[in-house]
Design a protein around this motif. Structure first.
Motif, PDB file in Angstrom:
ATOM      1  N   LEU A 223       0.211  83.555  92.172  1.00 21.89           N
ATOM      2  CA  LEU A 223       0.755  83.111  90.886  1.00 21.89           C
ATOM      3  C   LEU A 223       1.782  82.002  91.084  1.00 21.89           C
ATOM      4  CD1 LEU A 223       0.716  83.625  87.824  1.00 21.89           C
ATOM      5  CD2 LEU A 223       2.542  85.319  88.168  1.00 21.89           C
ATOM      6  N   ARG A 224       2.577  82.108  92.144  1.00 23.87           N
ATOM      7  CA  ARG A 224       3.570  81.063  92.416  1.00 23.87           C
ATOM      8  C   ARG A 224       2.899  79.727  92.732  1.00 23.87           C
ATOM      9  NH1 ARG A 224       5.905  78.401  96.324  1.00 23.87           N
ATOM     10  NH2 ARG A 224       4.557  79.338  97.915  1.00 23.87           N
ATOM     11  N   GLN A 225       1.809  79.788  93.494  1.00 23.78           N
ATOM     12  CA  GLN A 225       1.108  78.564  93.855  1.00 23.78           C
ATOM     13  C   GLN A 225       0.261  78.006  92.706  1.00 23.78           C
ATOM     14  OE1 GLN A 225      -1.154  79.040  97.459  1.00 23.78           O
ATOM     15  NE2 GLN A 225       0.611  79.722  98.659  1.00 23.78           N
ATOM     16  N   ASN A 226      -0.182  78.900  91.829  1.00 28.84           N
ATOM     17  CA  ASN A 226      -1.037  78.477  90.707  1.00 28.84           C
ATOM     18  C   ASN A 226      -0.519  79.087  89.408  1.00 28.84           C
ATOM     19  OD1 ASN A 226      -3.435  77.284  92.376  1.00 28.84           O
ATOM     20  ND2 ASN A 226      -3.121  79.348  93.229  1.00 28.84           N
ATOM     21  N   PRO A 227       0.624  78.652  88.912  1.00 28.61           N
ATOM     22  CA  PRO A 227       1.222  79.278  87.715  1.00 28.61           C
ATOM     23  C   PRO A 227       0.323  79.192  86.487  1.00 28.61           C
ATOM     24  CG  PRO A 227       2.361  77.233  88.297  1.00 28.61           C
ATOM     25  CD  PRO A 227       1.481  77.571  89.451  1.00 28.61           C
ATOM     26  N   GLY A 228      -0.519  78.198  86.421  1.00 22.10           N
ATOM     27  CA  GLY A 228      -1.404  78.063  85.272  1.00 22.10           C
ATOM     28  C   GLY A 228      -2.446  79.162  85.182  1.00 22.10           C
ATOM     29  N   ARG A 229      -2.708  79.868  86.298  1.00 25.05           N
ATOM     30  CA  ARG A 229      -3.711  80.935  86.298  1.00 25.05           C
ATOM     31  C   ARG A 229      -3.268  82.150  85.491  1.00 25.05           C
ATOM     32  NH1 ARG A 229      -7.911  81.754  89.371  1.00 25.05           N
ATOM     33  NH2 ARG A 229      -7.389  83.940  89.772  1.00 25.05           N
ATOM     34  N   ALA A 230      -1.988  82.225  85.162  1.00 23.88           N
ATOM     35  CA  ALA A 230      -1.495  83.375  84.401  1.00 23.88           C
ATOM     36  C   ALA A 230      -2.245  83.509  83.078  1.00 23.88           C
ATOM     37  CB  ALA A 230       0.004  83.250  84.158  1.00 23.88           C
ATOM     38  N   ARG A 231      -2.545  82.407  82.429  1.00 23.59           N
ATOM     39  CA  ARG A 231      -3.250  82.442  81.147  1.00 23.59           C
ATOM     40  C   ARG A 231      -4.652  83.042  81.309  1.00 23.59           C
ATOM     41  NH1 ARG A 231      -2.720  80.175  76.086  1.00 23.59           N
ATOM     42  NH2 ARG A 231      -0.669  79.482  76.762  1.00 23.59           N
ATOM     43  N   PHE A 232      -5.272  82.754  82.430  1.00 22.83           N
ATOM     44  CA  PHE A 232      -6.596  83.320  82.719  1.00 22.83           C
ATOM     45  C   PHE A 232      -6.487  84.785  83.121  1.00 22.83           C
ATOM     46  CE2 PHE A 232      -9.417  84.301  86.354  1.00 22.83           C
ATOM     47  CZ  PHE A 232     -10.632  84.382  85.689  1.00 22.83           C
ATOM     48  N   LEU A 233      -5.506  85.099  83.961  1.00 20.97           N
ATOM     49  CA  LEU A 233      -5.392  86.448  84.508  1.00 20.97           C
ATOM     50  C   LEU A 233      -5.090  87.492  83.448  1.00 20.97           C
ATOM     51  CD1 LEU A 233      -3.369  85.608  87.753  1.00 20.97           C
ATOM     52  CD2 LEU A 233      -5.757  86.384  87.635  1.00 20.97           C
ATOM     53  N   VAL A 234      -4.210  87.182  82.487  1.00 22.99           N
ATOM     54  CA  VAL A 234      -3.833  88.202  81.505  1.00 22.99           C
ATOM     55  C   VAL A 234      -4.996  88.569  80.600  1.00 22.99           C
ATOM     56  CG1 VAL A 234      -1.401  87.521  81.497  1.00 22.99           C
ATOM     57  CG2 VAL A 234      -2.968  86.531  79.803  1.00 22.99           C
TER      58      VAL A 234
ATOM     59  N   PRO B 239      -9.645  91.600  75.853  1.00 18.54           N
ATOM     60  CA  PRO B 239      -9.289  90.547  74.889  1.00 18.54           C
ATOM     61  C   PRO B 239      -7.895  90.735  74.316  1.00 18.54           C
ATOM     62  CG  PRO B 239     -10.885  92.087  73.950  1.00 18.54           C
ATOM     63  CD  PRO B 239     -10.762  92.443  75.393  1.00 18.54           C
ATOM     64  N   LEU B 240      -7.246  89.603  74.049  1.00 21.45           N
ATOM     65  CA  LEU B 240      -5.910  89.588  73.466  1.00 21.45           C
ATOM     66  C   LEU B 240      -5.907  88.715  72.219  1.00 21.45           C
ATOM     67  CD1 LEU B 240      -3.842  89.038  76.751  1.00 21.45           C
ATOM     68  CD2 LEU B 240      -4.077  91.197  75.498  1.00 21.45           C
ATOM     69  N   ASP B 241      -5.010  89.030  71.290  1.00 19.34           N
ATOM     70  CA  ASP B 241      -4.843  88.199  70.102  1.00 19.34           C
ATOM     71  C   ASP B 241      -4.441  86.794  70.514  1.00 19.34           C
ATOM     72  OD1 ASP B 241      -5.438  89.047  67.593  1.00 19.34           O
ATOM     73  OD2 ASP B 241      -3.600  90.218  67.353  1.00 19.34           O
ATOM     74  N   ARG B 242      -5.138  85.804  70.015  1.00 17.83           N
ATOM     75  CA  ARG B 242      -4.833  84.421  70.389  1.00 17.83           C
ATOM     76  C   ARG B 242      -3.405  84.040  69.999  1.00 17.83           C
ATOM     77  NH1 ARG B 242      -7.937  80.498  72.187  1.00 17.83           N
ATOM     78  NH2 ARG B 242      -9.781  81.792  71.821  1.00 17.83           N
TER      79      ARG B 242
ATOM     80  N   ILE C 131      -5.099  99.742  71.889  1.00 16.86           N
ATOM     81  CA  ILE C 131      -4.242 100.165  70.776  1.00 16.86           C
ATOM     82  C   ILE C 131      -4.812  99.659  69.459  1.00 16.86           C
ATOM     83  CG2 ILE C 131      -1.953  99.914  69.731  1.00 16.86           C
ATOM     84  CD1 ILE C 131      -0.779  99.891  72.533  1.00 16.86           C
ATOM     85  N   ARG C 132      -5.284  98.430  69.445  1.00 18.45           N
ATOM     86  CA  ARG C 132      -5.879  97.879  68.224  1.00 18.45           C
ATOM     87  C   ARG C 132      -7.164  98.632  67.864  1.00 18.45           C
ATOM     88  NH1 ARG C 132      -5.762  93.053  69.658  1.00 18.45           N
ATOM     89  NH2 ARG C 132      -7.902  92.787  70.413  1.00 18.45           N
ATOM     90  N   SER C 133      -7.999  98.941  68.860  1.00 16.73           N
ATOM     91  CA  SER C 133      -9.232  99.687  68.608  1.00 16.73           C
ATOM     92  C   SER C 133      -8.934 101.086  68.073  1.00 16.73           C
ATOM     93  CB  SER C 133     -10.062  99.796  69.892  1.00 16.73           C
ATOM     94  OG  SER C 133     -10.472  98.532  70.343  1.00 16.73           O
TER      95      SER C 133
ATOM     96  N   LEU D  55      -0.501  95.294  80.022  1.00 19.82           N
ATOM     97  CA  LEU D  55      -1.561  94.344  80.359  1.00 19.82           C
ATOM     98  C   LEU D  55      -2.326  94.795  81.591  1.00 19.82           C
ATOM     99  CD1 LEU D  55       0.323  90.975  79.822  1.00 19.82           C
ATOM    100  CD2 LEU D  55      -1.509  91.896  78.394  1.00 19.82           C
ATOM    101  N   ASN D  56      -1.587  95.307  82.568  1.00 20.74           N
ATOM    102  CA  ASN D  56      -2.146  95.829  83.825  1.00 20.74           C
ATOM    103  C   ASN D  56      -3.168  94.877  84.435  1.00 20.74           C
ATOM    104  OD1 ASN D  56      -2.178  97.615  85.905  1.00 20.74           O
ATOM    105  ND2 ASN D  56      -3.238  99.242  84.827  1.00 20.74           N
ATOM    106  N   VAL D  57      -2.727  93.668  84.677  1.00 23.50           N
ATOM    107  CA  VAL D  57      -3.588  92.663  85.306  1.00 23.50           C
ATOM    108  C   VAL D  57      -3.909  93.108  86.726  1.00 23.50           C
ATOM    109  CG1 VAL D  57      -3.730  90.256  86.070  1.00 23.50           C
ATOM    110  CG2 VAL D  57      -2.604  90.827  83.900  1.00 23.50           C
ATOM    111  N   PRO D  58      -5.180  93.121  87.137  1.00 19.82           N
ATOM    112  CA  PRO D  58      -5.530  93.557  88.494  1.00 19.82           C
ATOM    113  C   PRO D  58      -4.801  92.731  89.551  1.00 19.82           C
ATOM    114  CG  PRO D  58      -7.503  93.348  87.141  1.00 19.82           C
ATOM    115  CD  PRO D  58      -6.377  92.769  86.349  1.00 19.82           C
ATOM    116  N   MET D  59      -4.320  93.413  90.577  1.00 18.43           N
ATOM    117  CA  MET D  59      -3.618  92.723  91.660  1.00 18.43           C
ATOM    118  C   MET D  59      -4.562  91.879  92.503  1.00 18.43           C
ATOM    119  SD  MET D  59      -0.385  93.412  91.438  1.00 18.43           S
ATOM    120  CE  MET D  59      -0.524  93.494  89.654  1.00 18.43           C
TER     121      MET D  59
END
Length: 446
Positions: free
Chosen positions: A398-409, A414-417, A279-281, A257-261
C-alpha cells in the motif's frame, strides 16, 4: 455434497421433507416451549414489557437454523471443493409466501457471508405454534433510544460507553456460546451497570449447537453466519420495544471492510461480519418482511484507534479495555499450554493492540499470549508470525502503491459509490495504525 436440513417445531411437525432430511433440528423443548435459548430471550423481552412481531420471531428462528447449519456441517467432509457447501433448509414460518418472495435475496446475502450455496423451503408453522409472542406482564414503558450490539469486544464496549456518556438509554443485546465471550460480557455489564445504574438494560442470548445435536454432520468452526444470528437477535429486540426502531452495529471501518491481506484470502476466507454490503442486505430483508427496524454502523468511517481516542469516557475505557475480548480464537492457545486469553497475533488482536497504542494515554494492560512482538524474530510460517508478516506485506504494498487502496477496498464486496472515498481513507488510516506497532518487528520465512 448437498445437505438437507429439516427445522422442526414439535414432534407433530411432520412432512415428507422430514423423511428426506439428513439432519433434523428441533426448535421446541420437552415442555413445548421454544428451545435453543430463543425462548429465554423472548421471556426477557416480555419482562421488559416488550413484544416482538411473529415476523421478527420467524427471522430469529431462521437465523438460528442457518447458524446451526453453518457450524454443524463440515466443510472438509461435505464441500466438494473443500470450502463451498450446498445446504437446503426446510423452515416453518408464519407467512411462507412472504418468505418465498425473499428466497433469492436471502440466498445471495448468505452466500456473500459464508461462501456457501443456500436453498430454502418454507412451510406453515404447525397449528399449536402459530404464535410465540404473548402479552407482556406489564405495558411497554421502556424508553430505549436504540438497540446496540454488545459482543464483549472492544468496539462494542466503546459503542456502549459513548451511548451512556452522551445521555442515551440503550438496550444492549448480546449473543454468546463460548465461555470467554460470556465472561467478558458479564464482567463488562456488571461494571457498566454499577457506574450507570438504570441508564440501560441488557439482553443476553445463549444460542449454540453441540456435536451431539447432529453428530453425523461433522462440524465447522469458522462461524461465518454468526453475524446473521446476532443481527437478527437485535432486530427482534428493536421490533419488540415501542420506543426505538434503530439497531447499532459498533464496528471499526478497517475490520468492517476486512480487505484481504494477500491474494490467498479472498471471498469468504476473509469474514464479512460487518461489511457494509451485508448490513445493507440485512436491512433490505428486514424491511420487506414488514419489520420496521433499521441497522447502522455508526463507526464505519473510523479506525479502531480513532474510536478509542475519541471515546467519550476514556478513563472508563482504559479501566475496562483489558476485560473486553477481541481475539478470534482465545481458546486456541491451550494447545500451547496456556489458559484462554488474547493470542496477541491474530488479525483482530493486532488491530486491537494498534488501536489501544494509538487511543489510550497509558499502556495497554491486556494480557496477550504473544506479549512482546519485538522480543525475537518471528517465523512467518508459524502462528506467531503469519498474520504479522501478512500485515507487513500488505502495508508495504500500500505504501508503494497508494492508489491501489481504491481497488482493494472494493474486493471483499460492493460499496456505495457516494461513500467510497471515506472507505478508502479509513482503510489507509487503519493500515497506518497497525503499521506503527509493527515497526521494529522482525519476521523470517523458515
Amino acid at each position: 455434497m448437498r445437505r438437507n436440513i429439516f427445522v422442526r417445531l414439535g414432534r407433530g411437525d411432520v412432512t415428507s421433507a422430514e423423511g428426506a432430511a439428513d439432519i433434523i433440528i428441533d426448535m421446541i423443548d420437552n415442555f413445548g416451549d421454544l428451545d435453543r435459548g430463543l425462548g429465554q430471550l423472548l421471556d426477557r423481552l416480555f419482562k421488559l414489557g416488550a413484544r416482538p412481531s411473529e415476523a421478527a420471531v420467524d427471522l430469529m428462528i431462521m437465523a438460528t437454523a442457518v447458524y446451526a447449519a453453518d457450524t454443524g456441517v463440515s466443510r472438509e467432509r461435505y464441500a466438494d471443493d473443500g470450502w463451498t457447501r450446498m445446504i437446503d433448509l426446510s423452515v416453518p414460518v408464519a407467512e411462507p409466501e412472504l418468505w418465498r418472495h425473499q428466497h433469492d435475496h436471502l440466498s445471495r446475502m448468505l452466500q456473500f457471508l459464508t461462501g456457501d450455496h443456500w436453498s430454502f423451503t418454507f412451510r406453515h408453522r404447525p397449528d399449536e405454534f402459530q404464535s410465540f409472542t404473548k402479552q407482556p406482564e406489564e405495558m411497554d414503558f421502556t424508553d430505549f433510544t436504540q438497540v446496540s450490539l454488545f459482543s464483549g469486544g472492544l468496539d462494542s464496549l466503546i459503542g456502549a460507553i459513548d451511548l451512556l456518556a452522551s445521555g442515551q438509554r440503550p438496550l444492549l443485546v448480546s449473543h454468546y456460546w463460548d465461555g470467554e465471550a460470556s465472561s467478558a460480557q458479564r464482567q463488562l455489564l456488571e461494571v457498566l451497570k454499577d457506574r450507570h445504574e438504570d441508564a440501560f438494560e441488557s439482553v443476553r442470548a445463549y444460542i449454540g449447537f453441540r456435536k451431539k445435536d447432529f453428530p453425523e454432520a461433522g462440524s465447522d468452526n469458522n462461524q461465518r453466519a454468526r453475524s446473521f444470528l446476532f443481527y437478527s437477535l437485535a432486530v427482534v429486540a428493536a421490533d419488540a420495544v415501542a420506543s426505538t426502531d434503530k439497531v447499532l452495529i459498533p464496528e471499526n471501518g478497517l475490520i468492517a471492510l476486512n480487505v484481504p491481506m494477500d491474494a490467498h484470502r479472498l471471498g469468504s476466507l476473509s469474514t464479512r461480519t460487518a461489511h457494509p454490503h451485508f448490513i445493507r442486505s440485512m436491512s433490505d430483508l428486514v424491511k420487506v418482511l414488514g419489520i420496521n427496524v433499521s441497522l447502522e454502523n455508526p463507526y464505519r468511517f473510523k479506525t479502531k484507534g480513532e474510536m478509542a481516542r475519541e471515546c467519550l469516557d476514556r478513563d472508563l475505557l482504559a479501566e475496562l479495555a483489558p476485560t473486553s475480548m477481541s481475539c478470534s480464537h482465545p481458546a486456541q492457545v491451550r494447545f500451547e499450554s496456556a489458559p484462554p486469553q488474547h493470542c496477541g497475533r491474530c488479525v483482530p488482536c493486532l488491530i486491537r493492540r494498534a488501536s489501544l497504542a494509538a487511543g489510550l494515554d497509558g499502556p495497554d494492560t491486556t494480557q496477550y499470549f504473544l506479549d512482546d512482538l519485538k522480543a525475537s524474530t518471528l517465523d512467518s510460517k508459524s502462528a506467531d508470525g503469519k498474520n504479522i508478516r501478512s500485515f507487513m506485506f500488505a502495508a508495504e504494498n500500500l505504501r508503494q502503491n497508494p492508489g491501489r487502496a481504491r481497488f482493494l477496498v472494493q474486493k471483499p464486496g460492493p460499496l456505495d459509490r457516494d461513500d467510497l472515498d471515506a472507505y478508502v481513507d479509513v482503510y489507509r488510516r487503519g493500515m497506518d495504525e497497525v503499521s506503527e506497532i509493527l515497526k521494529g518487528v522482525r519476521t523470517k520465512h523458515v
